[in-house]
Design an enzyme around this catalytic site. Structure first.
Site, PDB file in Angstrom:
ATOM      1  N   LYS A 137      -1.922   7.965  -1.669  1.00 41.48           N
ATOM      2  CA  LYS A 137      -1.006   7.713  -0.556  1.00 41.48           C
ATOM      3  C   LYS A 137       0.379   7.332  -1.075  1.00 41.48           C
ATOM      4  CE  LYS A 137      -0.472   4.480   3.362  1.00 41.48           C
ATOM      5  NZ  LYS A 137      -1.109   3.328   4.041  1.00 41.48           N
ATOM      6  N   SER A 190      -1.492   3.734   8.657  1.00 43.15           N
ATOM      7  CA  SER A 190      -0.499   4.540   7.983  1.00 43.15           C
ATOM      8  C   SER A 190      -1.066   5.468   6.908  1.00 43.15           C
ATOM      9  CB  SER A 190       0.541   3.600   7.346  1.00 43.15           C
ATOM     10  OG  SER A 190      -0.049   2.756   6.369  1.00 43.15           O
ATOM     11  N   SER A 213      -4.465  -0.005   8.383  1.00 42.81           N
ATOM     12  CA  SER A 213      -4.038   1.328   7.937  1.00 42.81           C
ATOM     13  C   SER A 213      -5.055   2.106   7.123  1.00 42.81           C
ATOM     14  CB  SER A 213      -2.736   1.217   7.148  1.00 42.81           C
ATOM     15  OG  SER A 213      -1.677   0.839   7.985  1.00 42.81           O
TER      16      SER A 213
END
Length: 474
Positions: free
Chosen positions: A71, A147, A171
């Site tokens: 990520k 996220s 997230s």
């Protein structure tokens, strides 16, 4: 061709000579090239570097040859941009690996690129202006969550078996629920954030992964866990490896079921029903389930968390502007991020102190529940997965209206530092996955993993989303 083996199985096949690491990596690259144009999950790739690593010989670690994506938020892969979804950071290129990425490599894993994230992680969806929206593999009209939405979409689509993720308010767990994956947020301090010092936001955020199976999550946590000398805080040392703990019988657990929130958003009937169905399964498996009132108010949790995250946001932006030696430009930040930046620039030391005090009080309040219960069970999301556009950061009023709804059950376990996991459980009326959340006291990842493995065996979930490729295969 979709990924049809989890990371542990792939590593075993490579170790036994049934598969070649180079072939496994090439197949993952092919899947990314085929699927990503529709999903927009992967934003930067390092395929040639990955091929070179395989050719040079990979470390003989526990997941040798397993491809992984990282990520793009507070995590660096050498040679790749590390923008965190923000135009302000778009020209920054990492010169080194973060410690977690280095641990993946030492375990023999092969990094193939980085995944999409909302600007600086400030959304429960993944629709940044810099890279555009990531689409949910179960329905391209829906959000993949945030996220860690890019990582979730990549794993759910079968591009790679596992991907790094992080969690500051839900997230990991929010995209896990949206995409039908297993997502564990570890205890505070379980995984070192080095070299990104984020002491204030680090109190509520942490790194781990999104996976299709419980054993993959345990294996990755064994690789990732362990503080570095000088880390600001560390989680309690487990009594055994997480892989071993995940394989144990969880015993009879006292589970508290919470399906409503005081002064919080209305919980959608489908979300509440999933948690109740999971509670019934837990009871059939021999656990003791009782209904509880929520031991916190989500608006109060959100207010304290926002101060800690907001303070770090201002520091990040100001430091970047100092590096660039210029003032903030109008198009550097999305409207929502710019609004937050201007608001939290006014924070005082007393504001931060009050937020830290509130966080401790939330910890004691939730912790009191674990005197009489071993685990808390809730929906992961108060409402089913939204369509793309609902969490559009170009419209701050929309974010304020909707975003807090999707972290209402998750954020409290960030401010307390306690581990929590989202387990796939059922589908909503549109056929998208639903998730249920289990949480326990600090250091209790082994308990959660053992329970998750039991649930996985009793009510298995699909390893990948249904194929939405066009009929012509294009």
């Amino acid at each position: 061709m979709k990924q049809n083996m989890d990371a542990v199985a792939l590593a075993a096949a490579i170790r036994n000579g049934e598969r070649e690491a180079g072939d496994v990596v090439e197949e993952a690259i092919t899947r990314i090239e085929k699927l990503n144009p529709r999903l927009n999950a992967v934003i930067h790739t390092c395929f040639d570097a990955a091929r070179a690593e395989v050719a040079a010989g990979l470390p003989d670690g526990p997941l040798r040859g397993v491809p992984v994506l990282v990520k793009d938020l507070n995590m660096e892969v050498r040679g790749l941009p590390a923008a965190g979804g923000s135009r302000l950071f778009a020209e920054y290129v990492a010169s080194r690996d973060s410690e977690l990425v280095a641990r993946y490599r030492r375990a023999g894993m092969v990094v193939l690129g980085t995944t999409n994230t909302p600007e600086l992680g400030l959304n429960a969806g993944t629709e940044p202006a810099l890279h555009g929206p990531t689409r949910n593999p179960w329905s391209h009209a829906h959000s993949s969550g945030g996220s860690s939405g890019g990582s979730a979409a990549a794993v759910a689509a079968g591009m790679v078996p596992v991907a790094h993720a992080s969690d500051g308010g839900g997230s990991i767990r929010i995209p896990a629920a949206a995409c039908g994956l297993f997502g564990l947020k570890p205890s505070r301090g379980r995984v070192s954030p080095y070299p990104r010092p984020t002491t204030l936001s680090g109190l509520v955020s942490g790194h781990h992964a999104l996976t299709t199976t419980v054993r993959d999550s345990a294996a990755l946590l064994d690789i990732a866990a362990g503080q570095l000398p000088g880390d600001a805080y560390a989680a309690p040392t487990p009594e055994a490896s997480f892989t071993e703990l995940a394989g144990r019988d969880p015993g009879t657990l006292r589970i508290g079921l919470v399906t409503a929130l005081p002064d919080g958003p209305d919980v959608h009937p489908e979300s509440a029903a999933a948690a109740r169905d999971a509670a019934r399964l837990c009871a059939r498996l021999g656990h003791e389930v009782t209904e509880l009132a929520a031991p916190y108010r989500p608006a109060e949790v959100a207010a304290a968390s926002a101060v800690l995250m907001g303070g770090d946001l201002v520091a990040q932006i100001d430091t970047r502007l100092e590096q660039l030696d210029r003032p903030l430009a109008e198009d550097d930040l999305e409207p929502f991020t710019h609004l937050l930046y201007e608001h939290y620039r006014t924070l005082s030391a007393a504001d931060v102190s009050r937020a830290l005090r509130a966080v401790q009080e939330f910890g004691w309040s939730v912790g009191a529940t674990f005197r009489t219960h071993d685990v808390l069970l809730t929906p992961t999301l108060a409402r089913p997965t939204p369509r793309l556009g609902v969490l559009d950061t170009s419209r701050p009023e929309s974010i304020y209206e909707h975003a807090a709804v999707y972290s209402a059950f998750t954020s409290v376990h960030n401010v307390t530092g306690m581990p929590a996991m989202s387990v796939p459980f059922g589908r909503d009326a549109e056929g998208l996955p639903l998730g249920v959340q289990f949480a326990t006291d600090l250091g209790g990842e082994g308990r959660l993993l053992a329970l998750a493995a039991q649930l996985e065996a009793a009510a298995p979930w699909p390893l990948t989303a249904p194929d939405q490729s066009p009929a012509d295969g294009s």
